[in-house]
Design an enzyme around this catalytic site. Structure first.
Site, PDB file in Angstrom:
ATOM      1  CG  ASP A 102     -24.464-125.913  25.688  1.00 37.87           C
ATOM      2  OD1 ASP A 102     -24.497-126.638  26.701  1.00 37.87           O
ATOM      3  OD2 ASP A 102     -25.474-125.659  25.009  1.00 37.87           O
ATOM      4  CG  HIS A 130     -26.570-129.597  24.619  1.00 36.78           C
ATOM      5  ND1 HIS A 130     -27.482-130.439  24.031  1.00 36.78           N
ATOM      6  CD2 HIS A 130     -27.108-128.366  24.530  1.00 36.78           C
ATOM      7  CE1 HIS A 130     -28.520-129.753  23.601  1.00 36.78           C
ATOM      8  NE2 HIS A 130     -28.320-128.494  23.898  1.00 36.78           N
ATOM      9  CD  GLU A 172     -25.375-123.222  27.662  1.00 31.54           C
ATOM     10  OE1 GLU A 172     -26.534-123.484  27.297  1.00 31.54           O
ATOM     11  OE2 GLU A 172     -24.595-122.530  26.988  1.00 31.54           O
ATOM     12  CD  GLU A 216     -30.016-125.422  28.231  1.00 30.97           C
ATOM     13  OE1 GLU A 216     -30.284-126.204  27.300  1.00 30.97           O
ATOM     14  OE2 GLU A 216     -29.114-124.571  28.176  1.00 30.97           O
ATOM     15  CG  HIS A 249     -31.849-121.878  27.331  1.00 26.13           C
ATOM     16  ND1 HIS A 249     -32.910-122.718  27.038  1.00 26.13           N
ATOM     17  CD2 HIS A 249     -30.825-122.302  26.556  1.00 26.13           C
ATOM     18  CE1 HIS A 249     -32.532-123.607  26.153  1.00 26.13           C
ATOM     19  NE2 HIS A 249     -31.274-123.375  25.834  1.00 26.13           N
TER      20      HIS A 249
END
Length: 405
Positions: free
Chosen positions: A213, A215, A239, A265, A315
């Site tokens: 991830d 982020h 991700e 997400e 998510h």
């Protein structure tokens, strides 16, 4: 020949005898580990209630007010009319809902599906189309300050039966992690991310799915570099490699890497997903049922993804209600990659949520009982109540520039 007479009863007349929504209640509280939950309870005059969960807890005060505002249009209505109520909530004020209202709509909508299942005596996944699988493959959150700590957590997770592993893009600065964990140097983070994924792959072998991830912490150029350097390690997906405001940026990324990308997400409603689905810019859709508009909207996005052979990876960084909604959707959907499940259901917050869905050997499944299969101890939730608002930690670059958390 006399035409048959159809005695249709207008919905307004049906509503006079239907079950009605009587109240919306909100609960914002902490578990013993300090994790925050924001739950919405929808009550009816039939004594049946449903639970939903809010996806953006840091904006809790605004979302709480949105829930109360939406109560003006849902209280007194038939909870079974999920599509009708969704449309009313999303666009009833002329301006379409934003992420604050999307989070409030999501929690209310999920609770309505919980009520619908209980009223009809069916698990929610049966109302979404019925089961297409027996159980849902899940991945946990693994973490550790430094590569050795990460490896130790990965080993424990695999020993516990998980078939996938997921962790964050590491922060890294000169002097090591302890120097200042709030700093993120893109170049050093990429170096460490490649090192860590190589070490995890060697540790757990080829049959465990690996997910990283980002982020939204990197810009496009750094993301392309990271993805290309990780390709030989065969990650299941990378991700949220880019920020979410401009979905067209995934077009640039798709031209420069072969690594599977998962995103979505932070998107609210089907319209935000339009570009990446129609142009097939991502391999996996990260639908957050607690932001996107609940089960009603998530089901539409899922079927839309199916037409483009895009799998969903819902998510779920939240609690047992979010987990149950995601697993219910996956149980009834053919195009599923893996379900996010930070911790195994039934192993945390069992005092607050005495009834949760089931987990075994890296898979989750819904109990074969009406509704979502989750209940809340309201008295304890009130006793552990916390502030509705908050801010996540902030990361910055070595030169002091702001970067995403």
């Amino acid at each position: 020949m006399t035409a048959p007479v159809h005695n249709r009863v207008p919905y307004s007349e049906q509503l006079a005898t239907a079950m009605k929504i009587t109240d919306l209640k909100t609960f914002c509280f902490l578990d013993d580990g300090g994790r925050k939950y924001f739950i919405v309870k929808v009550e009816t005059d039939a004594g049946i209630h449903g639970l939903g969960e809010v996806g953006i807890t840091h904006w809790g005060g605004a979302v709480d007010q949105a829930v109360r505002h939406l109560g003006d249009v849902v209280i007194g209505e038939d909870p079974m009319a999920t599509e009708r109520l969704w449309q009313r909530m999303f666009r009833g004020a002329f301006f379409p809902a934003d992420k604050v209202y999307g989070s409030a709509i999501s929690a209310i909508d999920i609770a309505l599906w919980d009520i619908k299942g209980k009223a009809l005596g069916q698990p929610v996944y049966r109302l979404l189309g019925g089961p297409v699988r027996d159980r849902v493959l899940c991945y946990p959150h693994v973490q550790g300050t430094g590569t050795e700590a990460l490896l130790a957590h990965c080993r424990r997770a695999v020993d516990d039966g998980w078939k996938f592993l997921r962790w964050h893009l590491p922060t890294a600065v000169e002097g090591g992690f302890d120097a200042d964990p709030a700093l993120l140097d893109p170049g050093q983070s990429i170096e460490l991310a490649v090192e860590q994924m190589a070490a995890v792959r060697e540790e757990v072998g080829d049959r465990i799915g690996l997910c990283l991830d980002v982020h939204t912490r990197l810009d496009t150029a750094h993301t392309v570099e990271l993805c290309n350097r990780l390709e030989h390690l065969r990650p299941f997906f990378i991700e949220d490699p880019l920020r979410s405001e401009n979905a067209a940026s995934y077009r640039t990324l798709a031209r420069h890497t072969n690594v599977p990308i998962a995103a979505g997400e932070q998107w609210c409603s089907k319209w935000a997903f339009r570009e990446v689905i129609e142009e097939e810019l991502v391999r996996y859709a990260r639908i957050d049922l607690c932001i996107v508009g609940g089960l009603t909207e998530a089901l539409k996005i899922t079927h839309w993804c199916e037409t483009h052979y895009i799998d969903i990876v819902p998510h779920n960084p939240l609690g047992p209600v979010s987990a149950a909604a995601g697993v219910a959707l996956c149980m009834a959907s053919t195009n599923v990659g893996v379900q996010e499940m930070p911790r195994a259901p039934g192993t945390f917050a069992t005092d607050l949520f005495p009834k949760q869905i089931h987990w075994e050997d890296g898979h989750a499944h819904c109990p074969d009982e009406p509704g979502l299969g989750v209940e809340l101890d309201e008295e304890l939730a009130r006793a552990k109540s916390t502030s509705l608002n908050g801010w996540p930690p902030q990361l910055r670059r070595p030169d002091g520039a702001f970067t995403n958390w």
